[in-house]
Design a protein around this motif. Structure first.
Motif: not given
Length: 162
Positions: A88-92, A99-102, A136-141, A143-152
């Motif tokens: 996954a690529l997750i834009k936060v 940034r330090a917490i992320i 993803i759930k931990l990064l949601e607070p 502010g996830i701007l967008e994400y994309v996943k490759t699939g399994l």
């Protein structure tokens, strides 16, 4: 309904992906995830297909796939006998003070920050579906701007090959 992972070895030429996906749509089966890539054998590609259904649906899908001329082999990937991963690529949103917490959160998940902008970072994570969803759930607070996943993607453990 159960999730099934199929690994399908196919001839690598134009139209194969269309024929495989068309088979699913004609039968009314939904593909939850699909990844395709060339293999180490010239002229062959490997598809990893994730579908939901029961044993009957799985059996029907396997029978229909085996009728396609371009299909070389089909394997049902049992979770206990395969290694399964997705990326996954997750834009936060990442203003300076967060940034330090992320970054610390990413380290716990062995994820990497692959791009940094003034107000955001892009995180690359690889692992099981559960691990990716947990990150993803931990990064949601933040502010996830967008994400994309490759699939399994999946591969048999040990020395057996497809």
């Amino acid at each position: 309904m159960e999730k099934f992972v199929l690994s399908v070895l196919v001839e690598n030429h134009a139209g194969v992906l269309s024929r495989v996906s068309g088979l699913f749509s004609r039968r009314g089966y939904n593909i939850d995830s699909l990844t395709v890539c060339e293999t180490n054998v010239p002229g062959q590609s490997r598809m990893t297909i994730v579908v939901n259904g029961d044993e009957y649906i799985l059996d029907q899908i396997e029978k229909q796939l085996s009728k396609l001329v371009e299909v070389i082999s089909i394997k049902h990937c049992e979770k206990s006998k395969t290694t399964q991963r997705e990326m996954a690529l997750i834009k936060v949103s990442a203003p300076g003070e967060k940034r330090a917490i992320i970054t610390a959160t990413c380290e716990i998940y062995r994820a990497h920050i692959v791009d940094v902008d003034v107000d955001s970072v892009i995180v690359e994570a690889t692992g099981s579906e559960d691990k990716i969803e947990s990150l993803i759930k931990l990064l949601e607070p933040f502010g996830i701007l967008e994400y994309v996943k490759t699939g399994l993607t999946a591969m048999d453990r040990g020395s057996s090959v497809m």
